[in-house]
Design an enzyme around this catalytic site. Structure first.
Site, PDB file in Angstrom:
ATOM      1  N   SER A  58       5.550  -3.823 -12.165  1.00  0.00           N
ATOM      2  CA  SER A  58       6.411  -4.721 -11.390  1.00  0.00           C
ATOM      3  C   SER A  58       7.132  -5.703 -12.306  1.00  0.00           C
ATOM      4  O   SER A  58       8.124  -6.322 -11.899  1.00  0.00           O
ATOM      5  CB  SER A  58       5.587  -5.485 -10.351  1.00  0.00           C
ATOM      6  OG  SER A  58       4.454  -6.096 -10.945  1.00  0.00           O
ATOM      7  N   GLU A 195      -1.391   0.021  -0.894  1.00  0.00           N
ATOM      8  CA  GLU A 195      -0.172  -0.768  -0.692  1.00  0.00           C
ATOM      9  C   GLU A 195       0.584  -0.303   0.541  1.00  0.00           C
ATOM     10  O   GLU A 195       0.880   0.886   0.702  1.00  0.00           O
ATOM     11  CB  GLU A 195       0.733  -0.677  -1.923  1.00  0.00           C
ATOM     12  CG  GLU A 195       1.996  -1.508  -1.787  1.00  0.00           C
ATOM     13  CD  GLU A 195       2.766  -1.670  -3.088  1.00  0.00           C
ATOM     14  OE1 GLU A 195       3.854  -2.296  -3.057  1.00  0.00           O
ATOM     15  OE2 GLU A 195       2.294  -1.177  -4.131  1.00  0.00           O
TER      16      GLU A 195
END
Length: 277
Positions: A58, A195
């Site tokens: 990320s 997720e």
């Protein structure tokens, strides 16, 4: 030679291990994981006792300005993981295997994962997906490399998914995610990130495996929760995912500090007498 510790000195912390995380699940104690991308953030989070730090790919979007995680390279991951590992001697430091560094199979994955441990000082690696990644996980674990799995919305596959969408909504997809989670746990993964899956599925997977699950948009029933450091602190701009809860508004605090500094410089107030040599 004996070493004497002052009564006033803080008690040294024992570094967290992957076995401690499983013990937390067995005791029913929830824990947190936070992303860290640099030494200063890692040092602060380690001081605060955060048990797991994720050097996530990320960083491509949060730190490097890419539109997705796909462009992140292994060299970039090594650079940031080194900084985090140097700042966090007590936490489990997990380095993401970026896109294109493990999908070709066990040999490629082992070469990439070995670099994250040997060159960057990571404790463990994280890889995305089930299916063929189950054998990749088993291969890494047999080589002595701790592996964290990642199921549900796997950002490296965002183009295949057609965007950042909740996964496992229908029965077939949910059943497959459960099977993948069991497969990863059986292959030796020490934890699994879930997720963007429905709350009920997050609970179902958590019950189905004996390793900790760490949720991000997977409801309250997972064994742990993870957030991106910048999201937690209120530094992220634009529309936030539903699962994000900012616990501070540091963007406003930083803006105020910068404006005050600029104003004082313009007015000649800074540096004052106390700031001069």
């Amino acid at each position: 030679m004996s070493v004497h510790v002052s009564a006033d000195a803080p008690t040294p912390r024992r570094p967290v291990s992957i076995h401690d995380l499983r013990a937390s699940k067995q005791r029913g104690e929830k824990f947190v994981m936070l992303t860290a991308y640099d030494h200063s953030a890692a040092a602060l989070l380690d001081e605060l006792g955060v048990p797991v730090l994720l050097v996530g790919d990320s960083l491509g979007m949060v730190v490097l300005g890419y539109e997705s995680t796909v462009p992140v390279t292994l060299d970039e991951m090594l650079h940031h993981t080194r900084a985090v590992a140097r700042g966090a001697p007590n936490a489990v430091v997990v380095g993401d295997l970026p896109f294109g560094t493990y999908q070709d199979g066990p040999s490629q994955a082992l070469a990439s994962a070995t670099r994250l441990l040997k060159e960057a000082g990571a404790t463990a690696v994280k890889l995305e997906g089930g299916g063929p990644m189950i054998e990749v996980t088993a291969h890494l674990v047999r080589a002595g490399i701790p592996v964290m799995g990642h199921l549900g919305l796997t950002p490296q596959s965002v183009h295949q998914f057609g965007g950042f969408k909740v996964q496992g909504r229908d029965v077939e997809a949910a059943d497959q995610l459960v099977a993948d989670a069991v497969g990863l746990a059986d292959a030796g993964a020490f934890a699994i990130v879930l997720e963007c899956v429905p709350t009920e599925l997050g609970a179902r997977i958590t019950e189905a495996v004996d390793v900790p699950t760490i949720g991000i948009g997977a409801g309250p029933h997972t064994d742990g929760q993870v957030l991106v450091w910048h999201d937690l602190l209120g530094l992220t701009t634009g529309r936030l995912p539903r699962f994000v809860k900012p616990y501070a508004d540091l963007r406003s605090e930083i803006a105020g500090a910068v404006k005050a500094f600029s104003s004082e410089v313009a007015d000649g107030e800074y540096p004052g007498p106390e700031h001069r040599y």
